[in-house]
Design a protein around this motif. Structure first.
Motif, PDB file in Angstrom:
ATOM      1  N   GLU A 238       0.844  -1.198   0.000  1.00 33.12           N
ATOM      2  CA  GLU A 238       0.000   0.000   0.000  1.00 33.12           C
ATOM      3  C   GLU A 238       0.877   1.246   0.000  1.00 33.12           C
ATOM      4  OE1 GLU A 238      -3.984   1.759   2.258  1.00 33.12           O
ATOM      5  OE2 GLU A 238      -3.138  -0.198   2.818  1.00 33.12           O
ATOM      6  N   VAL A 245      -3.889   6.979   4.095  1.00 31.72           N
ATOM      7  CA  VAL A 245      -3.554   5.620   4.522  1.00 31.72           C
ATOM      8  C   VAL A 245      -3.870   5.413   6.002  1.00 31.72           C
ATOM      9  CG1 VAL A 245      -1.662   3.973   4.837  1.00 31.72           C
ATOM     10  CG2 VAL A 245      -1.796   5.320   2.735  1.00 31.72           C
ATOM     11  N   ASN A 250      -6.302   0.389   3.122  1.00 28.28           N
ATOM     12  CA  ASN A 250      -6.944  -0.581   2.235  1.00 28.28           C
ATOM     13  C   ASN A 250      -6.506  -2.010   2.496  1.00 28.28           C
ATOM     14  OD1 ASN A 250      -8.496   1.301   0.697  1.00 28.28           O
ATOM     15  ND2 ASN A 250      -6.633   1.897  -0.396  1.00 28.28           N
ATOM     16  N   HIS A 251      -5.255  -2.183   2.905  1.00 30.97           N
ATOM     17  CA  HIS A 251      -4.712  -3.533   3.067  1.00 30.97           C
ATOM     18  C   HIS A 251      -4.834  -3.980   4.522  1.00 30.97           C
ATOM     19  CE1 HIS A 251      -1.858  -6.907   2.835  1.00 30.97           C
ATOM     20  NE2 HIS A 251      -2.054  -6.857   1.522  1.00 30.97           N
TER      21      HIS A 251
END
Length: 269
Positions: A238, A245, A250-251
């Motif tokens: 990412e 972030v 997202n991860h």
């Protein structure tokens, strides 16, 4: 502020040669990212994720058992294609490293002042007198109480936090375009950690210095970084602005790191 790319890493792969074998194990897998001039990129990941290997590859500081492919462009030149003599000229002066173990960066039988004087004179045409005056000046900027006395002391007489501040003073004296700070606050108390991060903030704001800030702690990175790259198992999973972030990861691995950082901050006194 200029948006010119200072550092551009494309399809970086790092392999480890097994001892006594022709077999190579791939440690870093096709990592790519850019760093603009005057910006800070945080490289975040757990122990063994590959973040330190990635950053050290920029300075060709990996052991011979490692091999590297891809490209690492710095100021337009591919560092992986430069001969060692040219890389040596770039190290320190153009790209400086602040390692996580400052004691390993000093010769125990050479004084702090001599370390600083020789570092400056190896990259600049300075007399010893001028270099010594500059050493005191930059140590003062690190808020040392008595720099004139400090330069006569030896590394074993200083704490880890003090040695880290000396390394930053040396870095400041060379005024590099890029600083690689590898876990610069590891094993430091909260007061010293805050002081180190404050000095790095000053370097970013006053000197427009670009940085790769390597850490396992999202809170350390979020204080300084404009963008963050998350590395897991040797892969970039990412990348984005620190705000995006941190607020909307997202991860799943990124979420784990953020949760761990939040818990760690709560547990600290």
């Amino acid at each position: 502020m200029s948006t010119e790319q200072l550092l551009s890493i494309k399809n970086l792969n790092i392999y480890l040669q097994e001892h006594g074998s022709d077999t190579r194990n791939q440690i870093i897998h096709n990592v790519s990212f850019d760093l603009e001039k005057g910006k800070v990129l945080g490289i975040v990941g757990g122990s063994g994720s590959g973040k330190t290997l990635t950053s050290l590859s920029v300075l060709s500081l990996l052991h011979d058992k490692f091999s590297v492919t891809g490209s690492i462009h710095f100021n337009g030149a591919d560092l992986l294609q430069l001969p060692e003599r040219k890389i040596r000229k770039i190290r320190g002066k153009e790209i400086a490293l602040i390692p996580q173990n400052p004691m390993a960066s000093f010769n125990p039988i050479i004084s702090i002042g001599e370390h600083m004087v020789e570092s400056m004179r190896s990259h600049q045409k300075l007399t010893r007198k001028i270099a010594k005056e500059l050493a005191i000046y930059y140590l003062e900027k690190m808020n040392f109480a008595d720099p004139s006395d400090l330069i006569s002391q030896y590394p074993f007489q200083l704490s880890g936090g003090m040695l880290q501040r000396v390394l930053i003073a040396i870095t400041l004296s060379l005024q590099p375009s890029l600083i690689i700070a590898d876990e610069p606050t590891t094993a430091l108390d909260k007061v010293t950690e805050d002081h180190i991060l404050h000095q790095l903030e000053i370097m970013k704001e006053e000197y427009d210095t670009s940085m790769l800030l390597v850490s396992h702690d999202f809170h350390v990175v979020s204080r300084l970084a404009d963008e963050v790259a998350v590395i897991h198992n040797g892969m970039l999973v990412e990348k984005g602005s620190i705000v995006n972030v941190f607020r909307q990861p997202n991860h799943s691995y990124t979420k784990q790191l953020i949760d761990a950082s939040i818990r760690l901050k709560r547990e600290k006194p």
